[in-house]
Design a protein around this motif. Structure first.
Motif, PDB file in Angstrom:
ATOM      1  N   GLY A  65      -0.310  -0.834  -7.808  1.00 40.14           N
ATOM      2  CA  GLY A  65      -1.489  -1.559  -7.345  1.00 40.14           C
ATOM      3  C   GLY A  65      -1.231  -2.544  -6.213  1.00 40.14           C
ATOM      4  O   GLY A  65      -2.150  -3.239  -5.780  1.00 40.14           O
ATOM      5  N   ASN A  66      -0.016  -2.623  -5.715  1.00 44.40           N
ATOM      6  CA  ASN A  66       0.331  -3.579  -4.666  1.00 44.40           C
ATOM      7  C   ASN A  66       0.633  -2.871  -3.348  1.00 44.40           C
ATOM      8  O   ASN A  66       0.731  -1.653  -3.293  1.00 44.40           O
ATOM      9  N   VAL A  67       0.786  -3.663  -2.286  1.00 43.43           N
ATOM     10  CA  VAL A  67       1.024  -3.139  -0.940  1.00 43.43           C
ATOM     11  C   VAL A  67       2.432  -3.532  -0.486  1.00 43.43           C
ATOM     12  O   VAL A  67       2.848  -4.671  -0.686  1.00 43.43           O
ATOM     13  N   LEU A  68       3.137  -2.602   0.125  1.00 44.11           N
ATOM     14  CA  LEU A  68       4.441  -2.868   0.728  1.00 44.11           C
ATOM     15  C   LEU A  68       4.373  -2.576   2.223  1.00 44.11           C
ATOM     16  O   LEU A  68       3.937  -1.498   2.620  1.00 44.11           O
ATOM     17  N   VAL A  69       4.797  -3.547   3.033  1.00 41.70           N
ATOM     18  CA  VAL A  69       4.970  -3.342   4.469  1.00 41.70           C
ATOM     19  C   VAL A  69       6.476  -3.261   4.697  1.00 41.70           C
ATOM     20  O   VAL A  69       7.198  -4.222   4.462  1.00 41.70           O
ATOM     21  N   ASP A  70       6.965  -2.089   5.115  1.00 43.52           N
ATOM     22  CA  ASP A  70       8.407  -1.841   5.190  1.00 43.52           C
ATOM     23  C   ASP A  70       8.671  -0.868   6.337  1.00 43.52           C
ATOM     24  O   ASP A  70       7.815  -0.050   6.673  1.00 43.52           O
TER      25      ASP A  70
ATOM     26  N   MET B 194      -5.587  -8.638  -3.217  1.00 45.01           N
ATOM     27  CA  MET B 194      -4.548  -7.700  -2.837  1.00 45.01           C
ATOM     28  C   MET B 194      -3.234  -8.488  -2.731  1.00 45.01           C
ATOM     29  O   MET B 194      -3.167  -9.510  -2.059  1.00 45.01           O
ATOM     30  N   LYS B 195      -2.195  -8.001  -3.394  1.00 45.41           N
ATOM     31  CA  LYS B 195      -0.869  -8.601  -3.315  1.00 45.41           C
ATOM     32  C   LYS B 195      -0.030  -7.765  -2.342  1.00 45.41           C
ATOM     33  O   LYS B 195       0.053  -6.548  -2.472  1.00 45.41           O
ATOM     34  N   ILE B 196       0.583  -8.465  -1.387  1.00 45.71           N
ATOM     35  CA  ILE B 196       1.328  -7.797  -0.324  1.00 45.71           C
ATOM     36  C   ILE B 196       2.790  -8.217  -0.396  1.00 45.71           C
ATOM     37  O   ILE B 196       3.099  -9.406  -0.510  1.00 45.71           O
ATOM     38  N   PHE B 197       3.661  -7.226  -0.307  1.00 46.40           N
ATOM     39  CA  PHE B 197       5.099  -7.463  -0.253  1.00 46.40           C
ATOM     40  C   PHE B 197       5.583  -7.066   1.134  1.00 46.40           C
ATOM     41  O   PHE B 197       5.333  -5.952   1.598  1.00 46.40           O
ATOM     42  N   LEU B 198       6.255  -8.001   1.795  1.00 50.12           N
ATOM     43  CA  LEU B 198       6.666  -7.843   3.182  1.00 50.12           C
ATOM     44  C   LEU B 198       8.191  -7.775   3.262  1.00 50.12           C
ATOM     45  O   LEU B 198       8.883  -8.700   2.832  1.00 50.12           O
TER      46      LEU B 198
END
Length: 192
Positions: free
Chosen positions: A124-129, A1-5
């Protein structure tokens, strides 16, 4: 899992730092609108003119939230993690944010992307925003969004439990991804 913060409003106190520089008696937790300038009774142009006038130091000296390291480490425990942050309308933001991250993590740190078009990395990626709008755009482009609780978004009701919310959402996404991977493997094995 690729996460963008995201940085501003998730890891750093953009709102609080602006209010302090503006000389306001308010704190970031007193802001209940995404467009804080409306609550402050100023225009968006005036707000950004202030921020531009503060220079690169505004960004490179941004106050870290107390949970900054913890939230970053939680994201790392779930997958490869990059800071994904917007330069906004400020010519100093990109260099200032880069300096902030390199001051925190060392000069060789390069796990960051600066763009106003976060949604182009969604699939397909995750963003925490902390922005409802950013999460909506991210999900509309095939990503999974984790809305970070803040007083100015739809998760304002759980600001006292931010870490638990993020950890729980990332864990749920990991479980879903694991289930999908097993299902795909079974389908491939069965010739689907």
């Amino acid at each position: 899992m690729k996460i963008f913060l995201d940085m501003d409003g998730v890891c750093t106190d953009f709102v609080g730092d602006y209010l302090l520089r503006k000389g306001s008696h308010l704190k970031s937790e007193d802001i209940h609108l995404w467009n804080m300038e409306q609550q402050l009774g100023i225009s968006e142009d005036e707000m950004w003119a202030d921020i531009v006038s503060y220079g690169e130091d505004f960004w490179s000296g941004m106050t870290e939230y107390p949970w900054f390291d913890e939230i970053y480490n939680i994201c790392l425990s779930f997958g490869e993690t990059y800071f994904l942050t917007s330069p906004g309308r400020c010519c100093h933001a990109a260099s200032g944010k880069m300096k902030f991250l390199q001051k925190h993590f060392g000069v060789k740190f390069n796990k960051f992307i600066l763009t106003s078009c976060k949604e182009h990395l969604a699939c397909g990626n995750v963003l925490v925003d902390d922005s409802d709008k950013n999460i909506e755009k991210w999900e509309a482009n095939g990503g999974n969004g984790v809305l970070f609780p803040q007083t100015w978004n739809k998760r304002c009701w759980c600001v006292d439990d931010r870490i638990t919310v993020v950890r729980g959402c990332l864990n749920d996404l990991r479980l879903v991804n694991q289930k999908q991977a097993r299902w795909t493997k079974e389908c491939d094995k069965d010739g689907w």
